[in-house]
Design an enzyme around this catalytic site. Structure first.
Site, PDB file in Angstrom:
ATOM      1  N   ASN A   9      13.285 -60.668  49.544  1.00 32.81           N
ATOM      2  CA  ASN A   9      12.175 -59.829  49.349  1.00 32.81           C
ATOM      3  C   ASN A   9      11.228 -59.647  50.519  1.00 32.81           C
ATOM      4  O   ASN A   9      10.319 -60.260  50.730  1.00 32.81           O
ATOM      5  CB  ASN A   9      11.323 -60.287  48.001  1.00 32.81           C
ATOM      6  CG  ASN A   9      10.306 -59.297  47.763  1.00 32.81           C
ATOM      7  OD1 ASN A   9      10.090 -58.451  48.300  1.00 32.81           O
ATOM      8  ND2 ASN A   9       9.173 -59.863  46.839  1.00 32.81           N
ATOM      9  N   LYS A  11       9.204 -57.329  50.940  1.00 34.73           N
ATOM     10  CA  LYS A  11       7.623 -56.831  50.497  1.00 34.73           C
ATOM     11  C   LYS A  11       7.312 -55.593  51.580  1.00 34.73           C
ATOM     12  O   LYS A  11       8.104 -54.901  52.003  1.00 34.73           O
ATOM     13  CB  LYS A  11       6.741 -57.921  50.465  1.00 34.73           C
ATOM     14  CG  LYS A  11       7.104 -59.226  49.799  1.00 34.73           C
ATOM     15  CD  LYS A  11       5.953 -60.005  49.278  1.00 34.73           C
ATOM     16  CE  LYS A  11       6.716 -61.331  48.643  1.00 34.73           C
ATOM     17  NZ  LYS A  11       5.778 -62.131  48.022  1.00 34.73           N
ATOM     18  N   HIS A  93       8.392 -58.106  39.642  1.00 33.15           N
ATOM     19  CA  HIS A  93       7.846 -59.289  40.474  1.00 33.15           C
ATOM     20  C   HIS A  93       6.410 -59.386  40.106  1.00 33.15           C
ATOM     21  O   HIS A  93       5.677 -58.698  39.595  1.00 33.15           O
ATOM     22  CB  HIS A  93       7.832 -58.724  41.943  1.00 33.15           C
ATOM     23  CG  HIS A  93       7.499 -59.996  43.068  1.00 33.15           C
ATOM     24  ND1 HIS A  93       6.286 -60.284  43.300  1.00 33.15           N
ATOM     25  CD2 HIS A  93       8.339 -60.563  43.484  1.00 33.15           C
ATOM     26  CE1 HIS A  93       6.451 -61.087  44.098  1.00 33.15           C
ATOM     27  NE2 HIS A  93       7.394 -61.627  44.280  1.00 33.15           N
ATOM     28  N   GLU A  95       3.773 -59.668  41.821  1.00 33.14           N
ATOM     29  CA  GLU A  95       2.844 -58.680  42.532  1.00 33.14           C
ATOM     30  C   GLU A  95       2.981 -57.280  41.989  1.00 33.14           C
ATOM     31  O   GLU A  95       1.602 -56.754  41.787  1.00 33.14           O
ATOM     32  CB  GLU A  95       3.194 -58.696  43.863  1.00 33.14           C
ATOM     33  CG  GLU A  95       2.923 -59.855  44.681  1.00 33.14           C
ATOM     34  CD  GLU A  95       3.645 -60.340  45.873  1.00 33.14           C
ATOM     35  OE1 GLU A  95       4.409 -59.423  46.440  1.00 33.14           O
ATOM     36  OE2 GLU A  95       3.610 -61.381  46.355  1.00 33.14           O
ATOM     37  N   GLU A 165       9.976 -67.455  38.994  1.00 30.74           N
ATOM     38  CA  GLU A 165       8.934 -67.305  40.272  1.00 30.74           C
ATOM     39  C   GLU A 165       7.694 -67.767  39.682  1.00 30.74           C
ATOM     40  O   GLU A 165       6.617 -67.020  39.185  1.00 30.74           O
ATOM     41  CB  GLU A 165       8.731 -66.137  40.978  1.00 30.74           C
ATOM     42  CG  GLU A 165      10.270 -65.693  41.626  1.00 30.74           C
ATOM     43  CD  GLU A 165       9.866 -64.789  42.818  1.00 30.74           C
ATOM     44  OE1 GLU A 165      10.331 -65.063  43.692  1.00 30.74           O
ATOM     45  OE2 GLU A 165       9.242 -63.704  42.577  1.00 30.74           O
ATOM     46  N   GLY A 171       3.965 -67.490  48.124  1.00 36.34           N
ATOM     47  CA  GLY A 171       3.239 -67.221  48.941  1.00 36.34           C
ATOM     48  C   GLY A 171       2.077 -68.122  49.299  1.00 36.34           C
ATOM     49  O   GLY A 171       1.154 -67.897  50.194  1.00 36.34           O
ATOM     50  N   SER A 210       7.828 -70.046  47.707  1.00 37.92           N
ATOM     51  CA  SER A 210       7.684 -70.780  48.894  1.00 37.92           C
ATOM     52  C   SER A 210       9.065 -71.673  49.245  1.00 37.92           C
ATOM     53  O   SER A 210       8.854 -72.709  49.453  1.00 37.92           O
ATOM     54  CB  SER A 210       6.353 -71.842  48.751  1.00 37.92           C
ATOM     55  OG  SER A 210       5.388 -71.053  48.605  1.00 37.92           O
TER      56      SER A 210
HETATM   57  C1  PEP Z   1       8.625 -63.649  46.334  1.00 39.63           C
HETATM   58  O1  PEP Z   1       7.412 -62.762  46.725  1.00 39.63           O
HETATM   59  O2  PEP Z   1       9.400 -63.559  45.602  1.00 39.63           O
HETATM   60  C2  PEP Z   1       8.568 -65.121  47.063  1.00 39.63           C
HETATM   61  C3  PEP Z   1       9.027 -65.977  46.264  1.00 39.63           C
HETATM   62  O3  PEP Z   1       7.599 -65.343  48.131  1.00 39.63           O
HETATM   63  P1  PEP Z   1       7.548 -66.545  48.951  1.00 39.63           P
HETATM   64  O4  PEP Z   1       8.709 -66.986  49.263  1.00 39.63           O
HETATM   65  O5  PEP Z   1       6.605 -66.154  50.175  1.00 39.63           O
HETATM   66  O6  PEP Z   1       6.599 -67.530  47.977  1.00 39.63           O
END
Ligand code: PEP
Length: 251
Positions: A9, A11, A93, A95, A165, A171, A210
């Site tokens: 992703n 973003k 997601h 976000e 997630e 993040g 992460s």
């Molecule tokens: C994401 O945004 O779906 C995500 C898992 O981000 P990160 O790997 O940076 O935690």
């Protein structure tokens, strides 16, 4: 046997030029036995699609409108995404949910539209730290899945991928332990099995939060973790490809 999947992703990052360069770097290494997907911003889909030509890397988008066309300023429909070669669309997601107000119901409607257009949603669920500390993890993630069942019926996930997630891990550099993640993945699979046993066995449930080259193998090695949805580490081709290789080792 479920084919592992690793989806990046990207973003809101990059330029046309850097997105094409990143796609080219990812496409240059064939990772056998893993479905590798990259999800750039919608504006970069055409260029990235060209850069992936001839490779096995698949293309995804980060969101789609619940509607096909009409007065929905700023939105992009699933059919439009398909025209650019997209096969996957990230839906719900965290976000989108926290910053742009995508509710359970609107995520479910988007999910339905993606499936109707013949694309595959990567349907995201996850709890906040407060939810987890209050013991509400499963209630939250199950209510997110339930909204899709309500909108689409018992086979809502027959042509879908799910991504677990935990919001507190996205993040932040904090990762759910493989055991914490496996526990939720197994319960999600059971929740689906109560409606559709066949889908529960077949549906891929990715972990996101992460993931990096150092922790991917242990996470993806768990029986109900079928790959990863990768944010930050997807922006560096070497890291992303190392995660893909870790998934391949589990295939
Ligand atoms: C994401 O945004 O779906 C995500 C898992 O981000 P990160 O790997 O940076 O935690």
């Amino acid at each position: 046997m479920r084919t592992p999947m690793v989806a990046g992703n990207w973003k809101l990052n990059g330029s046309r030029q850097s997105a094409v360069a990143l796609a080219g770097e990812v496409a240059a290494t064939e990772v056998a036995g893993v479905d590798v997907v990259v999800c750039p911003v919608s504006l970069h889909l055409g260029d990235v699609s060209q850069a992936l030509k001839g490779s096995s890397v698949l293309l995804g988008a980060q969101n789609a409108c619940a509607e096909e066309q009409g007065a929905f300023t700023g939105e992009v429909s699933s059919t439009m995404l398909a025209e650019f070669g997209c096969q996957y669309v990230i839906i719900g997601h965290s976000e989108r949910r926290s910053l742009f107000g995508d509710s359970n119901e609107s995520c479910a409607a988007r999910h339905k539209a993606v499936v109707a257009a013949g694309l595959t949603p990567i349907f995201c669920v996850g709890e906040t730290l407060d939810d987890r500390e209050a013991g509400n993890t499963m209630a939250v993630v199950e209510s997110q899945l339930q909204a899709a069942f309500d909108a689409c019926g018992d086979n809502a996930f027959a042509s879908a991928v799910i991504a677990y997630e935990p919001v507190w891990a996205i993040g932040t550099g904090k990762t759910a332990t493989p055991e914490q993640a496996q526990e939720v993945h197994a319960e999600l699979r059971q929740f689906i099995a109560a409606r559709d046993q066949q889908t529960a066995s077949a549906v891929r449930i990715l972990y996101g939060g992460s993931v990096n080259p150092g922790n991917a193998a242990e996470l993806i090695g768990k029986p109900d973790i079928d790959g990863g949805l990768i944010g930050g580490a997807a922006l560096k081709s070497a890291d992303f490809l190392a995660i893909c290789q870790a998934a391949a080792a589990q295939a």
